[in-house]
Design a protein around this motif. Sequence first.
Motif, PDB file in Angstrom:
ATOM      1  N   SER A   1       0.994  -1.017  -0.044  1.00 41.23           N
ATOM      2  CA  SER A   1       0.269  -0.197   0.197  1.00 41.23           C
ATOM      3  C   SER A   1       0.889   1.449   0.034  1.00 41.23           C
ATOM      4  O   SER A   1       0.584   2.346  -0.663  1.00 41.23           O
ATOM      5  CB  SER A   1      -1.155   0.031   1.477  1.00 41.23           C
ATOM      6  N   LYS A   2       1.759   1.735   0.511  1.00 43.27           N
ATOM      7  CA  LYS A   2       2.758   1.953   0.398  1.00 43.27           C
ATOM      8  C   LYS A   2       2.711   3.243   1.993  1.00 43.27           C
ATOM      9  O   LYS A   2       2.924   4.366   1.267  1.00 43.27           O
ATOM     10  CB  LYS A   2       3.404   2.761  -0.730  1.00 43.27           C
ATOM     11  N   LYS A   3       1.850   2.678   2.691  1.00 40.66           N
ATOM     12  CA  LYS A   3       1.747   3.467   3.711  1.00 40.66           C
ATOM     13  C   LYS A   3       2.249   3.377   4.593  1.00 40.66           C
ATOM     14  O   LYS A   3       2.610   2.326   5.153  1.00 40.66           O
ATOM     15  CB  LYS A   3      -0.305   3.068   4.251  1.00 40.66           C
ATOM     16  N   LEU A   4       2.183   4.008   5.796  1.00 42.81           N
ATOM     17  CA  LEU A   4       2.907   3.954   7.128  1.00 42.81           C
ATOM     18  C   LEU A   4       2.427   2.190   8.140  1.00 42.81           C
ATOM     19  O   LEU A   4       0.919   2.553   7.978  1.00 42.81           O
ATOM     20  CB  LEU A   4       3.124   4.916   7.732  1.00 42.81           C
ATOM     21  N   TRP A   5       3.517   1.966   8.544  1.00 46.53           N
ATOM     22  CA  TRP A   5       2.420   0.416   9.760  1.00 46.53           C
ATOM     23  C   TRP A   5       2.896   1.077  10.428  1.00 46.53           C
ATOM     24  O   TRP A   5       2.318   0.955  12.372  1.00 46.53           O
ATOM     25  CB  TRP A   5       3.125  -0.658   9.299  1.00 46.53           C
ATOM     26  N   ALA A   6       4.131   1.736  10.770  1.00 47.75           N
ATOM     27  CA  ALA A   6       4.371   2.090  12.348  1.00 47.75           C
ATOM     28  C   ALA A   6       5.894   3.461  12.236  1.00 47.75           C
ATOM     29  O   ALA A   6       6.298   3.451  11.465  1.00 47.75           O
ATOM     30  CB  ALA A   6       5.486   0.992  13.344  1.00 47.75           C
TER      31      ALA A   6
END
Length: 327
Positions: free
Chosen positions: A183-188
Amino acid sequence: MPVPAPNLYPDFNTIRLSHVCLNVQDLAASRTFYTEILGLQVTDESDSHVYLRAMEERGHHCMILQQSDQPGTVEVLGFKTFDEEDLEKAEAYFKAKGRPTEWVDRAYQGRTLLTSDNMGIPLEFYHKMDRLAPIHQKYALYRGVKPLRIDHFNCFSNDVDASVAFYSDFGFRVTEYTEDEDSKKLWAAWMHRKGGVHDMAFTNGTGPRMHHVAFWVPTPLNIIDLLDLMATTGYVGNIERGPGRHGISNAFFLYVLDPDGHRIEIYCSDYQTVDPDLEPIKWDLKDPQRQTLWGAAAPESWFKHGSAFAGVATQDATIKASPIIAP
């Protein structure tokens, strides 16, 4: 989403995290755990509250235990500002962001601004706290794991990108982060003000909830001593994860649960991040050395269990990506 550039000239100056207020069911049981097992020092107490500090701290308290009909929840996370003027600036800043603001009376603190972040986490900012005499060289007082100071908070966020953007805007800087490659989103993400790896971190999950509060200890051997102590004093079931060394932060760690299920990290050996142009370190979510440098995965409880904030509703995470979980 790329990590936002740090705001090096924020509207107000937050120095560091300061304290946390935990709601507990049995004040006496919690007092015993935090003083006799972990080794925090009582600075004041009543029938409803116990105030605690660690060995290197000069401020009156870094933790408040509060007798409550909502045990296992967190009342507020506290931060210290550079000066009194920053409190007025903070009030204007959070009002402009549409966040509620209120001046509240807190024992042993000067003027205190109560507000909340974009997810609803209750935050309070103050400049002055009563000072106490130093005790870091009173070695007869050292007990338990010999905690030196409060180090950081870690909170579950249902949208880590949004949390990072919000805190970046008022001066927190990202030191390390985990990105979900799909997703290219931050997980942490790990964010700081005081020059360590983090004062505040965010982990993807149902949020907002507090994942843990951490205390810095002198050496990894103190963590081994704590394990021996907990294993022989009725607290072996409160040991959740570790000991080990994180890949992220490089810190030596142990996670334990207090009598109400609040997670406490015992922590040492991370690194300095003072330079304002220090580039953040990126980790892949599936890298087995991300969680533990030695490759050991965290248990499922570590990704699911957390302490709710009193009166704050939670939401499910916006991304469903999962790290490696121990069987």
